[in-house]
Structures are given as structure tokens and as C-alpha cells.
Write an enzyme that holds these catalytic residues in place. Structure first.
Site, PDB file in Angstrom:
ATOM      1  N   THR A 176      -5.535  16.569  -9.780  1.00 42.59           N
ATOM      2  CA  THR A 176      -4.655  16.909  -8.670  1.00 42.59           C
ATOM      3  C   THR A 176      -4.219  18.370  -8.740  1.00 42.59           C
ATOM      4  OG1 THR A 176      -2.405  16.537  -7.841  1.00 42.59           O
ATOM      5  CG2 THR A 176      -2.803  15.872 -10.087  1.00 42.59           C
ATOM      6  N   ASP A 177      -3.856  18.926  -7.582  1.00 40.85           N
ATOM      7  CA  ASP A 177      -3.348  20.309  -7.586  1.00 40.85           C
ATOM      8  C   ASP A 177      -1.990  20.407  -8.289  1.00 40.85           C
ATOM      9  OD1 ASP A 177      -1.754  19.093  -5.639  1.00 40.85           O
ATOM     10  OD2 ASP A 177      -2.236  20.512  -4.045  1.00 40.85           O
ATOM     11  N   GLU A 178      -1.345  19.251  -8.503  1.00 42.64           N
ATOM     12  CA  GLU A 178      -0.018  19.283  -9.147  1.00 42.64           C
ATOM     13  C   GLU A 178      -0.086  19.778 -10.590  1.00 42.64           C
ATOM     14  OE1 GLU A 178       2.890  16.371  -8.590  1.00 42.64           O
ATOM     15  OE2 GLU A 178       2.235  15.816  -6.579  1.00 42.64           O
ATOM     16  N   TYR A 194       4.677  12.661 -13.565  1.00 47.36           N
ATOM     17  CA  TYR A 194       3.354  12.302 -13.012  1.00 47.36           C
ATOM     18  C   TYR A 194       2.343  13.413 -13.288  1.00 47.36           C
ATOM     19  CZ  TYR A 194      -0.356  12.382  -9.475  1.00 47.36           C
ATOM     20  OH  TYR A 194      -1.575  12.501  -8.848  1.00 47.36           O
ATOM     21  N   LYS A 217      -1.147  13.470 -15.495  1.00 46.14           N
ATOM     22  CA  LYS A 217      -2.451  13.793 -14.903  1.00 46.14           C
ATOM     23  C   LYS A 217      -3.097  14.986 -15.614  1.00 46.14           C
ATOM     24  CE  LYS A 217      -4.482  12.470 -11.802  1.00 46.14           C
ATOM     25  NZ  LYS A 217      -5.584  11.440 -11.760  1.00 46.14           N
TER      26      LYS A 217
HETATM   27  P1  NAD Z   1      -3.157   4.857  -5.345  1.00 45.45           P
HETATM   28  O1  NAD Z   1      -1.874   4.692  -6.069  1.00 45.45           O
HETATM   29  O2  NAD Z   1      -3.237   4.530  -3.914  1.00 45.45           O
HETATM   30  O3  NAD Z   1      -4.287   3.996  -6.083  1.00 45.45           O
HETATM   31  C1  NAD Z   1      -4.414   3.937  -7.475  1.00 45.45           C
HETATM   32  C2  NAD Z   1      -5.299   2.735  -7.812  1.00 45.45           C
HETATM   33  O4  NAD Z   1      -5.478   2.729  -9.231  1.00 45.45           O
HETATM   34  C3  NAD Z   1      -4.672   1.392  -7.444  1.00 45.45           C
HETATM   35  O5  NAD Z   1      -5.629   0.582  -6.789  1.00 45.45           O
HETATM   36  C4  NAD Z   1      -4.260   0.793  -8.779  1.00 45.45           C
HETATM   37  O6  NAD Z   1      -4.309  -0.622  -8.792  1.00 45.45           O
HETATM   38  C5  NAD Z   1      -5.283   1.410  -9.709  1.00 45.45           C
HETATM   39  N1  NAD Z   1      -4.832   1.511 -11.100  1.00 45.45           N
HETATM   40  C6  NAD Z   1      -3.657   2.011 -11.558  1.00 45.45           C
HETATM   41  N2  NAD Z   1      -3.609   1.948 -12.898  1.00 45.45           N
HETATM   42  C7  NAD Z   1      -4.789   1.400 -13.304  1.00 45.45           C
HETATM   43  C8  NAD Z   1      -5.359   1.094 -14.572  1.00 45.45           C
HETATM   44  N3  NAD Z   1      -4.683   1.339 -15.700  1.00 45.45           N
HETATM   45  N4  NAD Z   1      -6.589   0.564 -14.622  1.00 45.45           N
HETATM   46  C9  NAD Z   1      -7.287   0.298 -13.467  1.00 45.45           C
HETATM   47  N5  NAD Z   1      -6.790   0.566 -12.245  1.00 45.45           N
HETATM   48  C10 NAD Z   1      -5.559   1.114 -12.164  1.00 45.45           C
HETATM   49  O7  NAD Z   1      -3.590   6.355  -5.640  1.00 45.45           O
HETATM   50  P2  NAD Z   1      -4.389   7.396  -4.715  1.00 45.45           P
HETATM   51  O8  NAD Z   1      -3.428   8.138  -3.902  1.00 45.45           O
HETATM   52  O9  NAD Z   1      -5.539   6.723  -4.088  1.00 45.45           O
HETATM   53  O10 NAD Z   1      -4.932   8.404  -5.840  1.00 45.45           O
HETATM   54  C11 NAD Z   1      -6.160   8.144  -6.491  1.00 45.45           C
HETATM   55  C12 NAD Z   1      -6.409   9.241  -7.511  1.00 45.45           C
HETATM   56  O11 NAD Z   1      -6.460  10.505  -6.866  1.00 45.45           O
HETATM   57  C13 NAD Z   1      -5.317   9.348  -8.578  1.00 45.45           C
HETATM   58  O12 NAD Z   1      -5.942   9.655  -9.796  1.00 45.45           O
HETATM   59  C14 NAD Z   1      -4.470  10.515  -8.104  1.00 45.45           C
HETATM   60  O13 NAD Z   1      -3.844  11.157  -9.177  1.00 45.45           O
HETATM   61  C15 NAD Z   1      -5.526  11.395  -7.466  1.00 45.45           C
HETATM   62  N6  NAD Z   1      -5.056  12.280  -6.394  1.00 45.45           N
HETATM   63  C16 NAD Z   1      -4.337  11.750  -5.358  1.00 45.45           C
HETATM   64  C17 NAD Z   1      -3.934  12.589  -4.316  1.00 45.45           C
HETATM   65  C18 NAD Z   1      -3.151  12.047  -3.147  1.00 45.45           C
HETATM   66  O14 NAD Z   1      -2.707  12.826  -2.323  1.00 45.45           O
HETATM   67  N7  NAD Z   1      -2.975  10.755  -3.006  1.00 45.45           N
HETATM   68  C19 NAD Z   1      -4.266  13.954  -4.357  1.00 45.45           C
HETATM   69  C20 NAD Z   1      -4.983  14.452  -5.445  1.00 45.45           C
HETATM   70  C21 NAD Z   1      -5.390  13.605  -6.453  1.00 45.45           C
HETATM   71  O1  DAU Z   2      -0.715  17.256  -4.214  1.00 44.56           O
HETATM   72  C1  DAU Z   2      -1.378  16.120  -4.649  1.00 44.56           C
HETATM   73  C2  DAU Z   2      -0.407  14.988  -4.874  1.00 44.56           C
HETATM   74  O2  DAU Z   2       0.071  14.608  -3.584  1.00 44.56           O
HETATM   75  C3  DAU Z   2      -1.039  13.797  -5.577  1.00 44.56           C
HETATM   76  O3  DAU Z   2      -1.428  14.170  -6.860  1.00 44.56           O
HETATM   77  C4  DAU Z   2      -0.055  12.629  -5.646  1.00 44.56           C
HETATM   78  O4  DAU Z   2      -0.694  11.484  -6.194  1.00 44.56           O
HETATM   79  C5  DAU Z   2       0.404  12.306  -4.233  1.00 44.56           C
HETATM   80  O5  DAU Z   2       1.380  11.275  -4.268  1.00 44.56           O
HETATM   81  C6  DAU Z   2       0.991  13.553  -3.566  1.00 44.56           C
HETATM   82  O6  DAU Z   2       2.212  13.949  -4.227  1.00 44.56           O
HETATM   83  P1  DAU Z   2       3.505  14.444  -3.423  1.00 44.56           P
HETATM   84  O7  DAU Z   2       4.690  14.267  -4.279  1.00 44.56           O
HETATM   85  O8  DAU Z   2       3.281  15.792  -2.843  1.00 44.56           O
HETATM   86  O9  DAU Z   2       3.483  13.370  -2.203  1.00 44.56           O
HETATM   87  P2  DAU Z   2       4.662  12.571  -1.489  1.00 44.56           P
HETATM   88  O10 DAU Z   2       4.078  11.908  -0.290  1.00 44.56           O
HETATM   89  O11 DAU Z   2       5.431  11.741  -2.448  1.00 44.56           O
HETATM   90  O12 DAU Z   2       5.612  13.754  -1.013  1.00 44.56           O
HETATM   91  C7  DAU Z   2       5.128  14.751  -0.114  1.00 44.56           C
HETATM   92  C8  DAU Z   2       6.275  15.701   0.211  1.00 44.56           C
HETATM   93  O13 DAU Z   2       7.231  14.989   0.998  1.00 44.56           O
HETATM   94  C9  DAU Z   2       7.024  16.232  -0.983  1.00 44.56           C
HETATM   95  O14 DAU Z   2       7.454  17.554  -0.708  1.00 44.56           O
HETATM   96  C10 DAU Z   2       8.247  15.323  -1.085  1.00 44.56           C
HETATM   97  C11 DAU Z   2       8.506  14.975   0.367  1.00 44.56           C
HETATM   98  N1  DAU Z   2       9.076  13.645   0.611  1.00 44.56           N
HETATM   99  C12 DAU Z   2       8.454  12.560   0.078  1.00 44.56           C
HETATM  100  C13 DAU Z   2       8.951  11.288   0.296  1.00 44.56           C
HETATM  101  C14 DAU Z   2       8.263  10.085  -0.313  1.00 44.56           C
HETATM  102  C15 DAU Z   2      10.193  13.498   1.424  1.00 44.56           C
HETATM  103  O15 DAU Z   2      10.755  14.491   1.934  1.00 44.56           O
HETATM  104  N2  DAU Z   2      10.689  12.247   1.639  1.00 44.56           N
HETATM  105  C16 DAU Z   2      10.118  11.136   1.101  1.00 44.56           C
HETATM  106  O16 DAU Z   2      10.645  10.017   1.344  1.00 44.56           O
END
Ligand code: NAD
Ligand code: DAU
Length: 336
Positions: free
Chosen positions: A124-126, A150, A154
Site C-alpha cells: 500500500t502507499d501508506e 495498519y 503492511k
Molecule cells: P478487505 O479487507 O476487503 O479484504 C481482505 C480479505 O483478506 C478478506 O476477504 C479477509 O477474509 C481476508 N483475510 C484477512 N486475514 C486473513 C488471513 N490471515 N488469512 C487469509 N485471509 C485473510 O481488503 P482489501 O481492501 O480488498 O485489500 C486487499 C489488499 O490490498 C490488502 O493487503 C490491503 O492492504 C491492500 N491494499 C488495499 C487498498 C485499498 O484501498 N483497499 C489499497 C492498497 C493496498
Molecule cells: O491508501 C491505501 C489505503 O487506503 C489502503 O492501504 C487501506 O487498506 C484502505 O483502507 C485505505 O485506507 P484509508 O485510511 O485512506 O481509507 P478510509 O476509507 O478508511 O479513509 C479514507 C479517508 O477518509 C481518510 O482520510 C479518512 C477519511 N474518513 C474515513 C472514514 C472511514 C472519514 O473522514 N470518515 C470516515 O468515516
């Protein structure tokens, strides 16, 4: 026929990627390993329930015996499995370290023993931390400076993956993507939470003053980037994945309300996220040089996301009405 293990394939991005791979690569058989935590959802896989090239295995990537057993005869691994929500990691990060750090290690270790051809760690970019306004976007060589539980967990997985390339010469690739939006995202994340709250005329809780900036990558653009890196990326390399679809919290929330024809008075400014990262921005020229570019600008990505949630109410109502979601929502928002 080649076998690809996709972990976390019942989650948001993982399920979109499983569908993408089955549609685009008839030469692959998918082994989908997912623990089915609160975020894992078999409804996401309904469209491929009868597909003979897809096998679902419920299990934990941190279980060495299971993972070792599954890895026999496997060609490729893409690791999505993770605890993914920053706010939950602030409540407690035990499961984050278990899945995102130890789980990634366990998977890498089994993949090494079974001489997997390519291992893609979805990072992730985080991991880069937080940018001040006006600072240059991160490149793949920017220092890693994660700031919440988190992103630290990661970063452990990301660096462990790199260490397997450096130490054992294992063909590892790493991607670092920005905020994904699109179909099947669990409605704890900002965009699906706000869209579904707005449909129900509930308040949209914007953290702080809504000044934090995020890039919004449509999930199908991310899947195409992952496919490209998996097949054409250079082992040992990292690739940023972003769409330059920047918006701050206030701007984005207003766009969501406008798309739904709802009043801006639904916005409720609430206490900020502790340690809230102010801004993420990625320089993706390395990935673009491989031939990728995003198809969706912010307007298109948001409109398609809103349309999907409007058309799939049963999908998200089942989650929002669940005991798990209600308990989380109360804990996270009630006293904010
Ligand atoms: P999500 O939470 O929707 O899905 C995660 C999945 O992983 C779920 O189906 C969960 O059951 C499974 N899981 C969790 N722990 C596990 C374990 N120990 N063994 C097997 N399965 C397990 O997450 P997402 O948003 O789809 O993100 C997927 C991946 O992409 C993550 O690694 C996240 O860090 C990365 N990522 C997400 C974003 C984003 O914006 N959502 C951006 C960049 C990177
Ligand atoms: O940048 C990549 C990441 O993006 C991934 O690695 C993470 O898995 C994914 O969850 C996401 O993280 P963020 O923390 O950026 O996403 P989130 O949707 O939780 O929050 C997005 C922005 O919105 C952040 O600035 C916080 C704000 N926010 C979030 C929630 C849930 C609010 O203002 N109100 C809210 O209720």
C-alpha cells in the site's frame, strides 16, 4: 493449465482480481485462500460459483501446515490477504500483525520451499507515511515511514517480501497502491460508507475538517495493473499504482452527495482520526513505462461506484444490518 494462489480473494480487491484473472486468463486455475474474516464475503464470488477453474479454501495464510500443503504444484502467488482498515488497527493491532506481517512471512516461506515462479505482494502507499501539501509525490525509492498500526504491519510484509528477493533470490514483486474504490468494498471504508449512509439519509461522518487528501483508484484499474506487474514486472522491483484522482475529504463527500442528489447538510464533521495521514500521492511513472494507465478519472470512478451500490442494495444491507457491523459502527462513531 497453471495454478495461481490468490489469497484474500473473498475481500474487496481480491474478489475483483479473482474475477479478472478467470475472465482474462483461460490458462489459469485459481486457488482462492481466504480466512473469511468479517471482511471476507462469499457473495462477492457468486458469479463464479460454478466455475471449474476456481477453488475456494477457507484458511489462514499464517497457518504454516495449510499453506505448505496448498503450495504444492503452484506456479504463481498473489497475496491480498490482510486486515485492511486503519480505524480498526487503531482499536488494536494484534490481528494486523498476525495477518499482515506473520501471514505474509508464512506464505513467502512456503512459496520459497515450493519454488514458486512469481510472488506478488500487494502492499500500500501508506508505507510511505504522510505528505505535506505541495511536497512531491512518492517514488518507489522514497523512504518508508508508516505512521499507523495498519501501515506498520503492511510495511513488515512489504519488507519481508523484499528480503526474500535479496536473500534467497526469490522472484518477488511488490505493488503499492492508493485508495481503491468500486464494487464489493466493505462499507466501513469511507466511500461505500458515505454512499450507503447517504442513500439512507444518515449523516456522513467526515473526520476533522475534511482536509486529508487521497487518490482514488478504481478497482478494475488496480486489477489491470496487478496483472501487468505479475506477468511483466521485474522481479525484486516495487511498482506504485495510483490514478492521480486526488480529492480532499470535503470535496469528495460533496461529490458523492451530488451524485446521489442528496443535500450537503448530511455532512457531519466529527473528531479526527488519531495520527490521520494528511496526504498520499504517488509517482507512477515506473508502472506507466510498463504500459499501464488508469481508465477511470475521479468522476467516472465515483459514478460507477455509486451506481454499483445503488444497484446492489441487498449486498450492502446484509452487511450493515449484521451484528458485527452494528457493533463496530457504534464503537467507532457513537461518541465521536
Ligand atoms: P478487505 O479487507 O476487503 O479484504 C481482505 C480479505 O483478506 C478478506 O476477504 C479477509 O477474509 C481476508 N483475510 C484477512 N486475514 C486473513 C488471513 N490471515 N488469512 C487469509 N485471509 C485473510 O481488503 P482489501 O481492501 O480488498 O485489500 C486487499 C489488499 O490490498 C490488502 O493487503 C490491503 O492492504 C491492500 N491494499 C488495499 C487498498 C485499498 O484501498 N483497499 C489499497 C492498497 C493496498
Ligand atoms: O491508501 C491505501 C489505503 O487506503 C489502503 O492501504 C487501506 O487498506 C484502505 O483502507 C485505505 O485506507 P484509508 O485510511 O485512506 O481509507 P478510509 O476509507 O478508511 O479513509 C479514507 C479517508 O477518509 C481518510 O482520510 C479518512 C477519511 N474518513 C474515513 C472514514 C472511514 C472519514 O473522514 N470518515 C470516515 O468515516
Amino acid at each position: 493449465m497453471q495454478t495461481i494462489v490468490i489469497t484474500g480473494g473473498a475481500g474487496f480487491i481480491g474478489s475483483n482480481f479473482v474475477l479478472h484473472i478467470l475472465a482474462k486468463h483461460p490458462e489459469y486455475r485459481v486457488l482462492n485462500l481466504d480466512k473469511l474474516t468479517y471482511a471476507g464475503n462469499l457473495d462477492n464470488l457468486q458469479a463464479i460459483a460454478d466455475n471449474p477453474r476456481h477453488t475456494f479454501v477457507r484458511g489462514d495464510i499464517a497457518n504454516p501446515e495449510l499453506v505448505d500443503h496448498l503450495m504444492k504444484g503452484v506456479d504463481l502467488v498473489v497475496n491480498f490477504a490482510a486486515e485492511s482498515h486503519v480505524d480498526r488497527s487503531i482499536m488494536g493491532a494484534q490481528e494486523f500483525m498476525q495477518a499482515n506481517a506473520l501471514g505474509a512471512y508464512t506464505l513467502l516461506d512456503a512459496a520459497r520451499r515450493h519454488q514458486i515462479k512469481r510472488f506478488l505482494q500487494v502492499s500500500t502507499d501508506e508505507v510511505y507515511g504522510s505528505l505535506a501539501p505541495g511536497e512531491a509525490p512518492w517514488t518507489e525509492v522514497s523512504p518508508l515511514a508508516p505512521r499507523n498500526p495498519y501501515s506498520v504491519s503492511k510495511t513488515a510484509g512489504d519488507l519481508m517480501a523484499r528480503s526474500f528477493f535479496v536473500t534467497y533470490g526469490m522472484p518477488v514483486l511488490i505493488t503499492r497502491a492508493s485508495n481503491n474504490i468500486g464494487p464489493c468494498q466493505y462499507p466501513e471504508k469511507r466511500v461505500p460508507l458515505f454512499v450507503t449512509n447517504a442513500i439512507d439519509n444518515l449523516p456522513l461522518p467526515v473526520y476533522g475538517k475534511g482536509t486529508a487528501v487521497r487518490d482514488h483508484l478504481f478497482v478494475s484499474d488496480h486489477c489491470e495493473a496487478l496483472d501487468l506487474v505479475l506477468h511483466q514486472g521485474q522481479p525484486g522491483e516495487v511498482y506504485n499504482v495510483g490514478a492521480d484522482n486526488d480529492a480532499d475529504g470535503e470535496e469528495l463527500t460533496k461529490q458523492i452527495l451530488d451524485l446521489l442528489g442528496k443535500p450537503h447538510s448530511l455532512i457531519e464533521y466529527v473528531k479526527d482520526r488519531p495520527g490521520h495521514d494528511l496526504r498520499y500521492a504517488l509517482d507512477c511513472s515506473k508502472l506507466r513505462a510498463l504500459g499501464w494507465q488508469p481508465r477511470c478519472d475521479l468522476k467516472t470512478a465515483l459514478a460507477q461506484t455509486v451506481d454499483w451500490y445503488r444497484a446492489n442494495e441487498p449486498w450492502w444491507r446484509k452487511i450493515k444490518e449484521s451484528w458485527e457491523f452494528r457493533a463496530y459502527y457504534e464503537k467507532q462513531y457513537k461518541k465521536r
